[in-house]
Design a protein around this motif. Structure first.
Motif, PDB file in Angstrom:
ATOM      1  N   LEU A 155      72.731 -37.988 -13.958  1.00  0.00           N
ATOM      2  CA  LEU A 155      71.764 -38.040 -12.858  1.00  0.00           C
ATOM      3  C   LEU A 155      70.878 -36.808 -12.767  1.00  0.00           C
ATOM      4  O   LEU A 155      69.728 -36.905 -12.339  1.00  0.00           O
ATOM      5  N   LEU A 156      71.379 -35.667 -13.151  1.00  0.00           N
ATOM      6  CA  LEU A 156      70.632 -34.412 -13.008  1.00  0.00           C
ATOM      7  C   LEU A 156      69.276 -34.425 -13.708  1.00  0.00           C
ATOM      8  O   LEU A 156      68.265 -34.091 -13.096  1.00  0.00           O
ATOM      9  N   PRO A 157      69.183 -34.834 -14.965  1.00  0.00           N
ATOM     10  CA  PRO A 157      67.876 -34.792 -15.625  1.00  0.00           C
ATOM     11  C   PRO A 157      66.918 -35.930 -15.241  1.00  0.00           C
ATOM     12  O   PRO A 157      65.718 -35.805 -15.433  1.00  0.00           O
ATOM     13  N   VAL A 158      67.424 -37.018 -14.671  1.00  0.00           N
ATOM     14  CA  VAL A 158      66.559 -38.177 -14.444  1.00  0.00           C
ATOM     15  C   VAL A 158      66.219 -38.461 -12.988  1.00  0.00           C
ATOM     16  O   VAL A 158      65.353 -39.285 -12.720  1.00  0.00           O
ATOM     17  N   ASN A 159      66.867 -37.786 -12.041  1.00  0.00           N
ATOM     18  CA  ASN A 159      66.661 -38.107 -10.635  1.00  0.00           C
ATOM     19  C   ASN A 159      66.335 -36.850  -9.844  1.00  0.00           C
ATOM     20  O   ASN A 159      67.184 -35.977  -9.663  1.00  0.00           O
ATOM     21  N   ARG A 160      65.092 -36.781  -9.359  1.00  0.00           N
ATOM     22  CA  ARG A 160      64.621 -35.580  -8.653  1.00  0.00           C
ATOM     23  C   ARG A 160      65.418 -35.316  -7.374  1.00  0.00           C
ATOM     24  O   ARG A 160      65.795 -34.184  -7.082  1.00  0.00           O
ATOM     25  N   SER A 161      65.667 -36.359  -6.591  1.00  0.00           N
ATOM     26  CA  SER A 161      66.420 -36.217  -5.346  1.00  0.00           C
ATOM     27  C   SER A 161      67.832 -35.703  -5.625  1.00  0.00           C
ATOM     28  O   SER A 161      68.324 -34.819  -4.926  1.00  0.00           O
ATOM     29  N   TYR A 162      68.471 -36.255  -6.642  1.00  0.00           N
ATOM     30  CA  TYR A 162      69.809 -35.795  -6.996  1.00  0.00           C
ATOM     31  C   TYR A 162      69.770 -34.336  -7.430  1.00  0.00           C
ATOM     32  O   TYR A 162      70.634 -33.538  -7.053  1.00  0.00           O
ATOM     33  N   ARG A 163      68.766 -33.972  -8.205  1.00  0.00           N
ATOM     34  CA  ARG A 163      68.620 -32.597  -8.684  1.00  0.00           C
ATOM     35  C   ARG A 163      68.512 -31.621  -7.500  1.00  0.00           C
ATOM     36  O   ARG A 163      69.141 -30.568  -7.491  1.00  0.00           O
ATOM     37  N   GLN A 164      67.719 -31.983  -6.497  1.00  0.00           N
ATOM     38  CA  GLN A 164      67.566 -31.128  -5.319  1.00  0.00           C
ATOM     39  C   GLN A 164      68.879 -31.012  -4.554  1.00  0.00           C
ATOM     40  O   GLN A 164      69.255 -29.914  -4.118  1.00  0.00           O
ATOM     41  N   ASN A 165      69.576 -32.116  -4.393  1.00  0.00           N
ATOM     42  CA  ASN A 165      70.856 -32.086  -3.695  1.00  0.00           C
ATOM     43  C   ASN A 165      71.922 -31.344  -4.497  1.00  0.00           C
ATOM     44  O   ASN A 165      72.778 -30.663  -3.934  1.00  0.00           O
ATOM     45  N   PHE A 166      71.874 -31.470  -5.810  1.00  0.00           N
ATOM     46  CA  PHE A 166      72.804 -30.738  -6.665  1.00  0.00           C
ATOM     47  C   PHE A 166      72.618 -29.236  -6.479  1.00  0.00           C
ATOM     48  O   PHE A 166      73.576 -28.493  -6.357  1.00  0.00           O
TER      49      PHE A 166
END
Length: 63
Positions: free
Chosen positions: A45-56
């Motif tokens: 999810l980290l490389p493909v999902n901006r929202s997930y990246r921000q929450n991560f």
């Protein structure tokens, strides 16, 4: 080649652990299933999902 596999496995485990610990800082729905799934799928999810990246990042850094 085995050392690379061990390093990747350790990095994966550290990512799971840190996200699990900081999950309460994210905007995701509380619940064991969500927490477990999102923790285990972080490399996908980290490389493909901006929202997930921000929450991560929130989970890891406490922002």
């Amino acid at each position: 080649m085995q050392i690379i596999g061990i390093i990747l496995l350790v990095a994966y485990g550290v990512g799971v652990w840190k996200f699990w610990q900081g999950y309460k800082r994210t905007n995701f729905q509380p619940g064991l299933v969500n927490r477990l799934g999102l923790s285990l799928l972080w490399p996908v999810l980290l490389p493909v999902n901006r929202s997930y990246r921000q929450n991560f990042q929130k989970a890891l850094k406490g922002r």
